[in-house]
Design a protein around this motif. Structure first.
Motif, PDB file in Angstrom:
ATOM      1  N   HIS A 168       0.821  -1.218   0.000  1.00 11.57           N
ATOM      2  CA  HIS A 168       0.000   0.000   0.000  1.00 11.57           C
ATOM      3  C   HIS A 168       0.851   1.262   0.000  1.00 11.57           C
ATOM      4  O   HIS A 168       0.576   2.213  -0.746  1.00 11.57           O
ATOM      5  CB  HIS A 168      -0.938   0.006   1.221  1.00 11.57           C
ATOM      6  CG  HIS A 168      -2.184  -0.785   1.024  1.00 11.57           C
ATOM      7  ND1 HIS A 168      -3.277  -0.307   0.343  1.00 11.57           N
ATOM      8  CD2 HIS A 168      -2.497  -2.049   1.408  1.00 11.57           C
ATOM      9  CE1 HIS A 168      -4.225  -1.229   0.323  1.00 11.57           C
ATOM     10  NE2 HIS A 168      -3.781  -2.295   0.958  1.00 11.57           N
ATOM     11  N   ALA A 169       1.893   1.289   0.833  1.00 11.32           N
ATOM     12  CA  ALA A 169       2.721   2.488   0.930  1.00 11.32           C
ATOM     13  C   ALA A 169       3.429   2.781  -0.384  1.00 11.32           C
ATOM     14  O   ALA A 169       3.597   3.946  -0.765  1.00 11.32           O
ATOM     15  CB  ALA A 169       3.736   2.339   2.066  1.00 11.32           C
ATOM     16  N   VAL A 170       3.848   1.746  -1.090  1.00 15.18           N
ATOM     17  CA  VAL A 170       4.484   1.932  -2.401  1.00 15.18           C
ATOM     18  C   VAL A 170       3.469   2.481  -3.396  1.00 15.18           C
ATOM     19  O   VAL A 170       3.771   3.395  -4.176  1.00 15.18           O
ATOM     20  CB  VAL A 170       5.077   0.598  -2.913  1.00 15.18           C
ATOM     21  CG1 VAL A 170       5.537   0.730  -4.370  1.00 15.18           C
ATOM     22  CG2 VAL A 170       6.243   0.174  -2.029  1.00 15.18           C
ATOM     23  N   TYR A 171       2.263   1.931  -3.360  1.00 11.78           N
ATOM     24  CA  TYR A 171       1.205   2.425  -4.248  1.00 11.78           C
ATOM     25  C   TYR A 171       0.938   3.906  -4.020  1.00 11.78           C
ATOM     26  O   TYR A 171       0.858   4.695  -4.978  1.00 11.78           O
ATOM     27  CB  TYR A 171      -0.071   1.612  -4.017  1.00 11.78           C
ATOM     28  CG  TYR A 171      -1.271   2.145  -4.777  1.00 11.78           C
ATOM     29  CD1 TYR A 171      -1.415   1.916  -6.140  1.00 11.78           C
ATOM     30  CD2 TYR A 171      -2.256   2.887  -4.113  1.00 11.78           C
ATOM     31  CE1 TYR A 171      -2.523   2.407  -6.830  1.00 11.78           C
ATOM     32  CE2 TYR A 171      -3.350   3.382  -4.795  1.00 11.78           C
ATOM     33  CZ  TYR A 171      -3.480   3.136  -6.156  1.00 11.78           C
ATOM     34  OH  TYR A 171      -4.550   3.646  -6.843  1.00 11.78           O
ATOM     35  N   ASP A 172       0.822   4.294  -2.755  1.00  6.08           N
ATOM     36  CA  ASP A 172       0.554   5.708  -2.447  1.00  6.08           C
ATOM     37  C   ASP A 172       1.663   6.610  -2.977  1.00  6.08           C
ATOM     38  O   ASP A 172       1.401   7.682  -3.529  1.00  6.08           O
ATOM     39  CB  ASP A 172       0.407   5.892  -0.935  1.00  6.08           C
ATOM     40  CG  ASP A 172      -0.851   5.231  -0.387  1.00  6.08           C
ATOM     41  OD1 ASP A 172      -1.774   4.978  -1.175  1.00  6.08           O
ATOM     42  OD2 ASP A 172      -0.891   4.963   0.829  1.00  6.08           O
ATOM     43  N   GLN A 173       2.911   6.195  -2.819  1.00  3.98           N
ATOM     44  CA  GLN A 173       4.037   6.992  -3.296  1.00  3.98           C
ATOM     45  C   GLN A 173       4.071   7.074  -4.820  1.00  3.98           C
ATOM     46  O   GLN A 173       4.349   8.132  -5.391  1.00  3.98           O
ATOM     47  CB  GLN A 173       5.355   6.400  -2.776  1.00  3.98           C
ATOM     48  CG  GLN A 173       5.624   6.675  -1.311  1.00  3.98           C
ATOM     49  CD  GLN A 173       5.839   8.168  -1.052  1.00  3.98           C
ATOM     50  OE1 GLN A 173       6.551   8.850  -1.776  1.00  3.98           O
ATOM     51  NE2 GLN A 173       5.178   8.669  -0.019  1.00  3.98           N
ATOM     52  N   LEU A 174       3.789   5.955  -5.481  1.00  3.33           N
ATOM     53  CA  LEU A 174       3.782   5.949  -6.949  1.00  3.33           C
ATOM     54  C   LEU A 174       2.706   6.884  -7.496  1.00  3.33           C
ATOM     55  O   LEU A 174       2.935   7.626  -8.448  1.00  3.33           O
ATOM     56  CB  LEU A 174       3.562   4.521  -7.466  1.00  3.33           C
ATOM     57  CG  LEU A 174       4.732   3.548  -7.275  1.00  3.33           C
ATOM     58  CD1 LEU A 174       4.305   2.130  -7.631  1.00  3.33           C
ATOM     59  CD2 LEU A 174       5.937   3.969  -8.118  1.00  3.33           C
ATOM     60  N   VAL A 175       1.529   6.841  -6.876  1.00  2.00           N
ATOM     61  CA  VAL A 175       0.450   7.742  -7.302  1.00  2.00           C
ATOM     62  C   VAL A 175       0.864   9.192  -7.078  1.00  2.00           C
ATOM     63  O   VAL A 175       0.641  10.054  -7.935  1.00  2.00           O
ATOM     64  CB  VAL A 175      -0.847   7.421  -6.523  1.00  2.00           C
ATOM     65  CG1 VAL A 175      -1.908   8.493  -6.795  1.00  2.00           C
ATOM     66  CG2 VAL A 175      -1.376   6.042  -6.917  1.00  2.00           C
ATOM     67  N   HIS A 176       1.481   9.459  -5.945  1.00  2.05           N
ATOM     68  CA  HIS A 176       1.942  10.823  -5.644  1.00  2.05           C
ATOM     69  C   HIS A 176       2.958  11.306  -6.677  1.00  2.05           C
ATOM     70  O   HIS A 176       2.975  12.492  -7.035  1.00  2.05           O
ATOM     71  CB  HIS A 176       2.570  10.844  -4.241  1.00  2.05           C
ATOM     72  CG  HIS A 176       3.140  12.175  -3.852  1.00  2.05           C
ATOM     73  ND1 HIS A 176       2.347  13.265  -3.546  1.00  2.05           N
ATOM     74  CD2 HIS A 176       4.444  12.588  -3.735  1.00  2.05           C
ATOM     75  CE1 HIS A 176       3.121  14.298  -3.259  1.00  2.05           C
ATOM     76  NE2 HIS A 176       4.391  13.911  -3.363  1.00  2.05           N
ATOM     77  N   LEU A 177       3.790  10.374  -7.174  1.00  2.00           N
ATOM     78  CA  LEU A 177       4.818  10.737  -8.154  1.00  2.00           C
ATOM     79  C   LEU A 177       4.289  10.739  -9.590  1.00  2.00           C
ATOM     80  O   LEU A 177       5.039  11.013 -10.525  1.00  2.00           O
ATOM     81  CB  LEU A 177       5.998   9.766  -8.046  1.00  2.00           C
ATOM     82  CG  LEU A 177       6.793   9.838  -6.732  1.00  2.00           C
ATOM     83  CD1 LEU A 177       7.761   8.662  -6.637  1.00  2.00           C
ATOM     84  CD2 LEU A 177       7.541  11.163  -6.644  1.00  2.00           C
ATOM     85  N   GLY A 178       3.012  10.410  -9.762  1.00  2.00           N
ATOM     86  CA  GLY A 178       2.411  10.445 -11.091  1.00  2.00           C
ATOM     87  C   GLY A 178       2.641   9.209 -11.924  1.00  2.00           C
ATOM     88  O   GLY A 178       2.439   9.237 -13.142  1.00  2.00           O
ATOM     89  N   VAL A 179       3.050   8.109 -11.295  1.00  2.00           N
ATOM     90  CA  VAL A 179       3.281   6.859 -12.030  1.00  2.00           C
ATOM     91  C   VAL A 179       1.972   6.072 -12.107  1.00  2.00           C
ATOM     92  O   VAL A 179       1.353   5.813 -11.065  1.00  2.00           O
ATOM     93  CB  VAL A 179       4.355   6.001 -11.330  1.00  2.00           C
ATOM     94  CG1 VAL A 179       4.581   4.703 -12.103  1.00  2.00           C
ATOM     95  CG2 VAL A 179       5.658   6.773 -11.178  1.00  2.00           C
ATOM     96  N   PRO A 180       1.513   5.717 -13.301  1.00  2.00           N
ATOM     97  CA  PRO A 180       0.294   4.896 -13.414  1.00  2.00           C
ATOM     98  C   PRO A 180       0.468   3.602 -12.616  1.00  2.00           C
ATOM     99  O   PRO A 180       1.415   2.839 -12.863  1.00  2.00           O
ATOM    100  CB  PRO A 180       0.190   4.610 -14.920  1.00  2.00           C
ATOM    101  CG  PRO A 180       0.965   5.720 -15.561  1.00  2.00           C
ATOM    102  CD  PRO A 180       2.087   6.042 -14.626  1.00  2.00           C
TER     103      PRO A 180
END
Length: 438
Positions: A168-180
């Motif tokens: 989950h934490a990786v997903y949140d960071q990826l979304v924050h960085l604009g990565v699909p």
């Protein structure tokens, strides 16, 4: 009513709570966290609950590091082949990306490899990483950044169009960085199975009127060169499930080569009296060209039963070239149901053991149990945490016990390990008992 303490992200907690009414006689109390570091504060708040349920293996392992030994049953929602296959189906169905242009992280890459092989997926995912080591290497702390950098690197390089993560934490960071990005799908069956396991573990823990029985099953190939894939073991697991039903128990697969059965003493005694119930499972084992070793333990508590099952399995695995079934009762009687003449008691009149107990100023049973602990391990190397787990005591009690061995000169420190980045190092011991226990 079994009260389940559920630890997970807000998204996972909301998802799991949907299934609460599907399982009778359970109540879920949610403990949401933003990162697994929050568990240090949350765990003490859940002491009134009957069982801990973690949203995945990472929070489970992190919590285990925090408390060393859980004071009540603890299970986690496993990532498995079903979750992976549903996730890939979602990607294909919604045309989110070509499978050779996704990056994916998961607890065990074998779950993905099996699906690729069975479904002959082409093109197959190229950019895959896992963290299977967390199941076996408790000394190494999990770091999120390498997983995050893995996805980010391939996306920035133009190699991927979508990142799939089980964290989950990786997903949140990826979304924050604009990565699909896409979170690994939590299958309904996986969640329901976890809730059932949690409920059953809680019932066993609360049951005081009937003895608990735990059976640990392991397999060994007849030929050393014979490799067994997880898919090969599916018929064996199905057979064990059918056997468990006949003795009013439940079975779970621990690793690719071991299984655990939870039930009652009555169920195992019924099996001891009707050994023919084992025949279908042994027949499957023969087809797989493996030996099945079954060690059953009885106890007034789940911890005692597990410890006795460990002792029983160690005895069973001594029969290397045959199927084996050994039972250790709550009074440490060792029984071979396949040979009614093969029965002995682990309590002893051995003068060496009695003298050792007097020297250490501990009970004879404690010495006997320490001998069984050493026999159950491949090497004479352990920590106070290993002793605490095996004896079912606190780490502090384990350290006090080991001090008695140290004071008489039978215990030596052979090294240390650093299980936590900022914690104290733990001593690694070797024990030299002045008696034979082969």
């Amino acid at each position: 009513m079994i009260t389940i303490a559920l630890f997970g992200s807000e998204e996972t907690v909301t998802l799991v709570k949907r299934y609460e009414k599907r399982i009778e006689q359970i109540e879920i109390q949610a403990f949401c966290y933003r990162t697994v570091a929050d568990l240090e504060e949350l765990l003490p708040q859940a002491t009134h609950c009957d069982v801990y349920l973690f949203s995945g293996i990472l929070p489970y392992v992190h919590a285990e590091r925090l408390v060393q030994t859980f004071d009540k049953p603890a299970v986690y929602i496993a990532d498995n082949e079903l979750n992976v296959s549903l996730t890939l189906l979602s990607v294909v169905h919604h045309r989110l990306a070509s499978l050779d242009r996704i990056s994916i992280d998961l607890p065990d890459q074998q779950d993905l490899d099996i699906i690729i092989e069975q479904l002959q997926i082409d093109p197959e995912p190229k950019y895959v990483t896992d963290f299977a080591w967390v199941k076996t290497d408790k000394s190494k702390a999990f770091q999120m950044n390498p997983i995050l950098d893995f996805h980010l690197g391939w996306w920035k390089a133009g190699k991927t169009d979508l990142a799939i993560t089980s964290i989950h934490a990786v997903y949140d960071q990826l979304v924050h960085l604009g990565v699909p990005s896409l979170r690994m799908v939590d299958a309904e069956k996986t969640i329901l199975d976890a809730l059932k396991d949690a409920k059953h573990a809680g019932i066993l823990q609360k049951t005081e009127l009937s003895q608990v029985a735990v059976s640990t099953m392991a397999i060994s190939p007849k030929e050393k060169e014979h490799d067994i894939s997880p898919s090969d073991l599916e018929p064996l697991f199905t057979g064990l499930q059918e056997l468990a039903k006949q003795v009013n128990g439940t079975v779970q697969q621990l690793t690719s080569e071991s299984f655990v059965f939870y039930g009652t003493r009555g169920g195992i005694e019924f099996l001891m009296e009707h050994l023919e119930l084992l025949d279908p499972v042994l027949s499957i084992a023969e087809q797989l060209s493996v030996y099945l070793h079954l060690g059953s333990g009885f106890g007034l508590t789940l911890v005692d039963a597990k410890n006795n099952a460990t002792i029983a399995l160690a005895y069973a695995q001594k029969q290397e070239a045959a199927h084996s079934f050994i039972v250790v009762t709550e009074d440490k009687t060792v029984i071979n149901p396949q040979d009614t003449m093969d029965q002995h008691v682990l309590s002893t009149n051995d003068e060496q053991i009695i003298l050792s107990a007097k020297t250490l100023k501990i009970s004879v049973m404690n010495v006997i149990k320490m001998i069984q602990f050493l026999k159950s391990r491949p090497v004479n190397r352990f920590t106070s945490g290993d002793i605490a787990d095996y004896f079912g005591i606190t780490k502090r009690s384990a350290e006090r016990m080991l001090k008695k061995y140290m004071d008489v000169g039978w215990l030596e420190v052979i090294g240390e390990e650093q299980p936590f980045q900022n914690g104290r190092p733990r001593s690694i011991y070797r024990l030299h008992l002045p008696l034979s226990y082969s």
